[in-house]
Design a protein around this motif. Structure first.
Motif, PDB file in Angstrom:
ATOM      1  N   VAL A  11       0.784  -1.273   0.095  1.00 56.84           N
ATOM      2  CA  VAL A  11      -0.098  -0.227  -0.100  1.00 56.84           C
ATOM      3  C   VAL A  11       0.828   1.252   0.007  1.00 56.84           C
ATOM      4  CG1 VAL A  11      -0.158  -0.120   2.377  1.00 56.84           C
ATOM      5  CG2 VAL A  11      -1.901   1.002   0.841  1.00 56.84           C
ATOM      6  N   THR A  12       0.506   2.449  -0.762  1.00 58.11           N
ATOM      7  CA  THR A  12       0.984   3.675  -0.710  1.00 58.11           C
ATOM      8  C   THR A  12       0.551   4.414   0.279  1.00 58.11           C
ATOM      9  OG1 THR A  12      -0.310   4.446  -2.363  1.00 58.11           O
ATOM     10  CG2 THR A  12       1.454   3.459  -3.361  1.00 58.11           C
ATOM     11  N   LEU A  16      -3.471   4.107   1.572  1.00 56.75           N
ATOM     12  CA  LEU A  16      -3.565   3.683   2.692  1.00 56.75           C
ATOM     13  C   LEU A  16      -4.500   4.914   3.481  1.00 56.75           C
ATOM     14  CD1 LEU A  16      -3.632   1.723   5.317  1.00 56.75           C
ATOM     15  CD2 LEU A  16      -1.253   2.822   5.922  1.00 56.75           C
ATOM     16  N   ASN A  17      -4.466   6.022   3.353  1.00 63.42           N
ATOM     17  CA  ASN A  17      -5.166   7.243   3.625  1.00 63.42           C
ATOM     18  C   ASN A  17      -6.665   7.193   3.119  1.00 63.42           C
ATOM     19  OD1 ASN A  17      -3.196   8.369   5.521  1.00 63.42           O
ATOM     20  ND2 ASN A  17      -2.610   9.869   4.124  1.00 63.42           N
ATOM     21  N   SER A  18      -6.699   6.764   1.964  1.00 63.50           N
ATOM     22  CA  SER A  18      -7.919   6.491   1.259  1.00 63.50           C
ATOM     23  C   SER A  18      -8.657   5.435   1.905  1.00 63.50           C
ATOM     24  CB  SER A  18      -7.783   6.450  -0.077  1.00 63.50           C
ATOM     25  OG  SER A  18      -9.003   5.852  -0.785  1.00 63.50           O
ATOM     26  N   LEU A  19      -8.100   4.446   2.360  1.00 60.57           N
ATOM     27  CA  LEU A  19      -8.450   3.268   2.758  1.00 60.57           C
ATOM     28  C   LEU A  19      -9.002   3.614   4.273  1.00 60.57           C
ATOM     29  CD1 LEU A  19      -8.800   0.131   2.448  1.00 60.57           C
ATOM     30  CD2 LEU A  19      -6.697  -0.042   4.237  1.00 60.57           C
ATOM     31  N   VAL A  20      -8.428   4.323   5.101  1.00 55.01           N
ATOM     32  CA  VAL A  20      -9.090   4.638   6.380  1.00 55.01           C
ATOM     33  C   VAL A  20      -9.781   5.728   6.140  1.00 55.01           C
ATOM     34  CG1 VAL A  20      -6.811   3.954   7.524  1.00 55.01           C
ATOM     35  CG2 VAL A  20      -7.109   6.416   6.835  1.00 55.01           C
ATOM     36  N   PHE A 148      -9.338  -3.833   4.852  1.00 56.31           N
ATOM     37  CA  PHE A 148      -8.156  -3.756   5.227  1.00 56.31           C
ATOM     38  C   PHE A 148      -7.334  -5.092   4.585  1.00 56.31           C
ATOM     39  CE2 PHE A 148      -9.441  -1.355   9.077  1.00 56.31           C
ATOM     40  CZ  PHE A 148      -8.575  -0.197   8.778  1.00 56.31           C
ATOM     41  N   ASN A 149      -8.319  -5.965   4.180  1.00 52.95           N
ATOM     42  CA  ASN A 149      -7.635  -7.271   3.291  1.00 52.95           C
ATOM     43  C   ASN A 149      -7.221  -6.596   1.946  1.00 52.95           C
ATOM     44  OD1 ASN A 149      -7.799  -9.341   5.314  1.00 52.95           O
ATOM     45  ND2 ASN A 149      -9.944  -9.948   4.854  1.00 52.95           N
ATOM     46  N   LYS A 150      -7.624  -5.638   1.537  1.00 52.79           N
ATOM     47  CA  LYS A 150      -7.211  -5.226   0.186  1.00 52.79           C
ATOM     48  C   LYS A 150      -5.628  -4.948   0.062  1.00 52.79           C
ATOM     49  CE  LYS A 150     -11.313  -3.021  -1.181  1.00 52.79           C
ATOM     50  NZ  LYS A 150     -11.950  -1.775  -1.524  1.00 52.79           N
ATOM     51  N   TYR A 151      -4.929  -4.861   1.262  1.00 43.23           N
ATOM     52  CA  TYR A 151      -3.294  -4.403   1.112  1.00 43.23           C
ATOM     53  C   TYR A 151      -2.672  -5.203   2.041  1.00 43.23           C
ATOM     54  CZ  TYR A 151      -5.308  -0.307  -1.520  1.00 43.23           C
ATOM     55  OH  TYR A 151      -5.789   0.323  -2.511  1.00 43.23           O
ATOM     56  N   ASP A 152      -1.354  -5.406   1.876  1.00 47.25           N
ATOM     57  CA  ASP A 152      -0.383  -5.926   2.381  1.00 47.25           C
ATOM     58  C   ASP A 152       0.403  -4.887   3.345  1.00 47.25           C
ATOM     59  OD1 ASP A 152       1.786  -7.141   3.802  1.00 47.25           O
ATOM     60  OD2 ASP A 152       2.759  -7.953   1.950  1.00 47.25           O
ATOM     61  N   LEU A 153      -0.007  -4.848   4.585  1.00 50.32           N
ATOM     62  CA  LEU A 153       0.750  -3.788   5.445  1.00 50.32           C
ATOM     63  C   LEU A 153       1.771  -4.444   6.126  1.00 50.32           C
ATOM     64  CD1 LEU A 153      -2.512  -2.345   7.504  1.00 50.32           C
ATOM     65  CD2 LEU A 153      -1.580  -1.826   5.113  1.00 50.32           C
TER      66      LEU A 153
END
Length: 445
Positions: A11-12, A16-20, A148-153
């Motif tokens: 995630v960029t 990630l900001n868009s995700l939250v 949250f499953n969309k990205y590897d953190l």
């Protein structure tokens, strides 16, 4: 089943900001924002654990000639991981089945907290069973997990700065709303100005007696990293205390997501029970920094006389309706003889009479106040009133003795980028004010 992406991508910062933001939109009218914070943290733990396991497994296969099964089993052992998380309590395992998702999350959080002392009282402050008390919230939880499953953190592709920024993004997004409930979120631009002035260095200690979500400590860490290099942050010693147990938990998670592992954070009321001491005396720090609770009531003379280290209040006791100068005295008592103190206060504490005037006069007579900065109005989430930053220096240079610098920064602001009714500080505003303070420091030292 909770929908999964087989190979979630790195995630960029923007993603990630868009995700939250999407997560915040989902819960805004339903449940507390702290559930997003915990889910983000748990997902990070999961992905970090998987990355560590894969790195160890590859090394074992390459260097030690283990079989695939042997390397897999060995790489899951606690010794190779930042946090001890048995496989059955990992996010990936816990979130497989939507029907039992709240119950499995609650069990997982409880067990992970038991196995990791630094997470006890941190991740287990929210109740996912209570969260899922109705079908609507159970569905909401499923949607949050899918997000949250969309990205590897985990892994090298996701820096602590990106994760930390996302955490801060959530806190800032809910700050206006939570300010109405008494939670204090100090604008990060205000903290940057204070840290720029106080200039913490490698080898020094920084203490925030009412640390909230940890912004003062995190920005002090980032200041040292930027000015002296990341390696030098290991020599910076961070301390903080926070009264609210839930905010204390947020602070701990915030620090860990920023990859700050050397901070010492305590839970408790600082004015009644300061947690940091040495040899039976109040511990002293190089830099003491805070946005104290403005006009906090209830800290009267009788109460403070019963507090631990009551000699902190040698300049006098505050009135019933404002503990501002009790906080000032605690911070001054916590600073070394050559230490610096910086705090944000209600503008009124500079002018009010009575008991506050008497305390103020005694501190001025000690000649410890070096600078007072008047901030713009509408800068803070909990009030439209302007505040003030006071800088104390217990060891003024000869040329600065018996002088106080006043900086009127009330016109140094820009419109807030996301909250229409608020103002903010630009990089240029911060630089201009810090330079105004810096000029007198350069001339006299």
């Amino acid at each position: 089943m909770v929908q999964r992406i087989l190979f979630p991508k790195k995630v960029t910062r923007e993603e990630l900001n868009s995700l939250v933001d999407k997560a915040a939109d989902l819960i805004r009218t339903a449940v507390d924002y702290k559930f997003i914070l915990v889910l983000l943290f748990l997902k990070r733990l999961n992905d970090l654990w998987k990355t560590e396991k894969q790195q160890v497994k590859e090394r074992l296969l390459k260097e030690y000639g283990l079989t695939e099964v042997e390397a897999e089993e060995e790489a899951e052992k606690e010794v190779y991981h930042t946090f001890n998380i048995p496989r059955q309590f990992l996010w990936d395992e816990v979130t497989k089945e939507v029907r039992t998702l709240p119950e499995r999350l609650a069990t997982s959080i409880s067990e992970i907290a038991k196995l990791n002392a630094q997470l006890q009282g941190v991740i287990n402050r929210v109740d996912f069973l209570e969260f899922a008390r109705n079908q609507e919230n159970r569905e909401l939880l499923r949607q949050l997990v899918e997000l949250f499953n969309k990205y590897d953190l985990g892994g090298e592709g996701v820096s602590p700065d990106v994760l930390g920024d996302a955490y801060e993004h959530i806190l800032m997004k809910f700050a206006p709303e939570k300010a109405k409930e008494g939670e204090i979120y100090t604008p990060r631009e205000v903290i940057k100005l204070m840290v720029e002035i106080l200039d913490p260095k490698p080898g020094e200690s920084v203490y925030d007696p009412c640390c909230g979500s940890g912004g003062m400590l995190i920005i002090s860490h980032l200041h040292v990293a930027e000015k002296y290099g990341e390696e030098e942050t290991r020599k910076l010693f961070l301390y903080g205390q926070e009264r609210n147990p839930e905010i204390y938990a947020i602070c701990q998670m915030n620090l860990l997501l920023h990859d700050i592992k050397n901070a010492n954070i305590a839970n408790g009321d600082t004015l009644d029970y300061p947690r940091f001491s040495e040899d039976g005396r109040l511990k002293k720090f190089d830099v003491v920094i805070a946005n104290v609770p403005w006009n906090q009531d209830g800290y009267v003379e009788e109460r403070l006389k019963k507090a631990d280290f009551a000699d902190r209040f040698s300049f006098g006791y505050p009135p019933q309706n404002s503990a501002d100068w009790a906080w000032v005295q605690h911070m001054l008592a916590s600073a070394k003889e050559n230490g610096m103190v910086g705090l944000v206060v209600d503008n009124g504490c500079l002018f009010r009479g009575g008991k506050e005037r008497a305390i103020r006069r005694r501190i001025i007579e000690k000649d410890w106040i070096e600078c007072v900065i008047l901030t713009p109005e509408k800068l803070f989430y909990n009030t439209g009133a302007p505040g003030a930053i006071i800088i104390f220096n217990k060891n003024k240079s000869q040329k600065r003795r018996n002088k106080i610098l006043f900086i009127n920064a009330s016109n140094e602001f820009i419109p807030h980028p996301s909250v229409r009714r608020l103002n903010s500080l630009s990089k240029e505003n911060i630089k201009k004010v810090a330079n105004a303070y810096g000029k007198i420091r350069v001339k006299v030292h």
